[in-house]
Design an enzyme around this catalytic site. Sequence first.
Site, PDB file in Angstrom:
ATOM      1  N   HIS A  40       0.816  -1.240  -0.044  1.00 42.42           N
ATOM      2  CA  HIS A  40       0.043  -0.230   0.142  1.00 42.42           C
ATOM      3  C   HIS A  40       0.893   1.127  -0.088  1.00 42.42           C
ATOM      4  CE1 HIS A  40      -2.711   2.811   1.183  1.00 42.42           C
ATOM      5  NE2 HIS A  40      -3.809   2.126   0.737  1.00 42.42           N
ATOM      6  N   GLU A  98      -4.049   1.848  -7.013  1.00 43.80           N
ATOM      7  CA  GLU A  98      -4.345   3.194  -6.236  1.00 43.80           C
ATOM      8  C   GLU A  98      -3.494   4.373  -6.596  1.00 43.80           C
ATOM      9  OE1 GLU A  98      -6.774   1.570  -2.745  1.00 43.80           O
ATOM     10  OE2 GLU A  98      -4.629   1.436  -2.158  1.00 43.80           O
TER      11      GLU A  98
HETATM   12  P1  13P Z   1      -9.702   6.253   0.136  1.00 49.01           P
HETATM   13  O1  13P Z   1     -11.013   5.614  -0.492  1.00 49.01           O
HETATM   14  O2  13P Z   1      -9.800   6.870   1.353  1.00 49.01           O
HETATM   15  O3  13P Z   1      -9.360   7.412  -0.963  1.00 49.01           O
HETATM   16  O4  13P Z   1      -8.627   5.278   0.163  1.00 49.01           O
HETATM   17  C1  13P Z   1      -8.351   4.205  -0.788  1.00 49.01           C
HETATM   18  C2  13P Z   1      -7.288   3.329  -0.300  1.00 49.01           C
HETATM   19  O5  13P Z   1      -5.994   3.894   0.133  1.00 49.01           O
HETATM   20  C3  13P Z   1      -7.511   1.999  -0.012  1.00 49.01           C
HETATM   21  O6  13P Z   1      -6.650   1.175   0.228  1.00 49.01           O
END
Ligand code: 13P
Length: 236
Positions: A95, A162
């Site tokens: 992450h 992400e």
């Molecule tokens: P948000 O949905 O708060 O933007 O976060 C996404 C995230 O990092 C999920 O792992």
Amino acid sequence: MGQTKIVAANFKCNLTRAQTKSYIENLDSALARDFRAESARVAVFPNQSALLENKFSTLTIGAQNATNAQNGAFTGEIGLEQLAEFGINTILIGHSERRTLFYENQKNVAQKFAFFKERNFTIFYCIGESLEVRQSGKVAEFLQSQFEGIDVKHKNLIIAYEPIWAIGTGVSASLKEIQDTHKILRSFSSAPLLYGGSVNEKNAKDILSLPNVDGVLVGSASLEKEKFLQIIDSAF
Ligand code: 13P
């Protein structure tokens, strides 16, 4: 919508153990009641202090992080032994918050990946570029570098794209940006591809309808059970 989508909640450092327990028990009941679980594969990644036994019928409990060891002198970490106590065999690795705030480099991430892959964990492997990289036009090269040392053929692999600039900002990547980037990722791996970054109950349906989007990984909007349920419903 046909094919089963993966809808995952990352609670990050939010909710107490009591709040998490009540949320997950209620979510499990709601999903069981309405047979919603048949159209979406649901995973929840609670905070480490709120891990629950992985015994729910409609959802999987996963770990946001763990160290690549059975146990040992790793202050502040949890290892395989602690996860096993909860029957947990699903983990988030890579992450961006681990990479940027806790300085996990690609080598650390790849070691962790190899360790949990060997133990047959389902790995939600997270990647994503900064705004600077996006603006430089080198997104594909950057994302490819985040696969260094990663076995993209691991059979229990799920990739979560992400973009850092869309996480927690309230502004998701555009549908075109998601579609274009997922197309690139599809050329790297045939694993399911999730999008994450400001997914909410309003934009989830459109995002989940895109080609090469097999699910979503949700942060902020998953903290309220009703919103998360609406997102799960978007997977129908
Ligand atoms: P948000 O949905 O708060 O933007 O976060 C996404 C995230 O990092 C999920 O792992």
